[in-house]
Scaffold this motif. Sequence first.
Motif, short mmCIF file in Angstrom:
data_model
loop_
_atom_site.label_atom_id
_atom_site.label_comp_id
_atom_site.label_asym_id
_atom_site.label_seq_id
_atom_site.Cartn_x
_atom_site.Cartn_y
_atom_site.Cartn_z
N UNK A 81 0.84 -1.19 0.00
CA UNK A 81 0.00 0.00 0.00
C UNK A 81 0.88 1.24 0.00
N UNK A 82 1.23 1.78 -1.16
CA UNK A 82 2.03 3.01 -1.16
C UNK A 82 1.24 4.21 -0.61
N UNK A 83 1.96 5.14 -0.03
CA UNK A 83 1.37 6.38 0.49
C UNK A 83 0.80 7.18 -0.67
N UNK A 84 -0.40 7.76 -0.48
CA UNK A 84 -1.04 8.56 -1.51
C UNK A 84 -1.20 10.02 -1.09
N UNK A 85 -1.71 10.24 0.15
CA UNK A 85 -1.97 11.62 0.55
C UNK A 85 -2.19 11.74 2.06
N UNK A 86 -2.08 12.99 2.53
CA UNK A 86 -2.44 13.32 3.91
C UNK A 86 -3.91 13.72 3.92
N UNK A 87 -4.64 13.20 4.87
CA UNK A 87 -6.06 13.54 5.04
C UNK A 87 -6.20 14.46 6.25
N UNK A 99 -3.79 0.31 -2.39
CA UNK A 99 -3.29 -0.84 -3.14
C UNK A 99 -4.32 -1.15 -4.22
N UNK A 100 -3.81 -1.36 -5.43
CA UNK A 100 -4.69 -1.66 -6.56
C UNK A 100 -4.53 -3.11 -6.95
N UNK A 101 -5.63 -3.68 -7.45
CA UNK A 101 -5.58 -5.07 -7.92
C UNK A 101 -4.60 -5.14 -9.10
N UNK A 102 -3.75 -6.15 -9.09
CA UNK A 102 -2.77 -6.32 -10.17
C UNK A 102 -3.46 -6.64 -11.48
#
Length: 184
Positions: free
Chosen positions: A160-166, A181-184
Motif C-alpha cells: 500500500x504506497x502512500x497517496x496523501x495526507x487527510x 493498493x490496486x488489484x494487479x
Amino acid sequence: MSVVLRVPATTSTAELVLRPWRDDDVDALLEIYRDPELRARTRHPLHTAADARRWVARHRQGWAAGRRFCFAVCETDPVDGGQRLVACVLLKDVTPGRPDAEVGYWTAAAARGRGVASRAVDAVSRWAFTRFAAIGLTRLELLHEVDNPASCRVAEKSGYPFVEVLPARPPYPGDGHRHVRRRD
C-alpha cells in the motif's frame, strides 16, 4: 461464508492462520485490549467480557451480511500446533459495483515489530481482490493517523504506497495518511 487463510511460516516467523472471530476468542481479545497503545488508537476499546462478546457478534453479522470481513489472526506454535491470537485484519465497505473498500488492522503488543501485521494485511488484500473481483473491487485503502509511523511501515510492506495526507475529521482527532493498493 467461512474462510480460513494461511500464511506460511518463514525461517524467522510462525505460520499465521486468519479466520472469522469465535466466541472462544473473548478472553484473549480482552487480554489484548489491556494494552494502552491499542486502546488509545481504537475508537471503541473493549473493557468487559460483554463488550468483547458484542464485538465478536458484530463481526459475525458483518460476515453474514457480506460487507464486512473481520479476521482473527493467530500464530501457530510450531511445537504443539496450538494457536495464539496476535492480530486482527478487517476488510470493510465491500459493496457490489463499488471499486473500493477499506482495510484496517491492529496488532497485539507482543506481536508488534515481527511482520505479523504486514503478512496478514497482504493475505487479506490478495483474498479480497480474488474473492470480490466479479463485483468490481479494484482498489483497497488503508488509513491511519499521521502520528503512527508503524502503520506507515505496515502499509508499505503490504503493498500500500502512500497517496496523501487527510485532514482531521471526527471521530479522528489528528491528520491521517491514505495508502492505496490496486488489484494487479
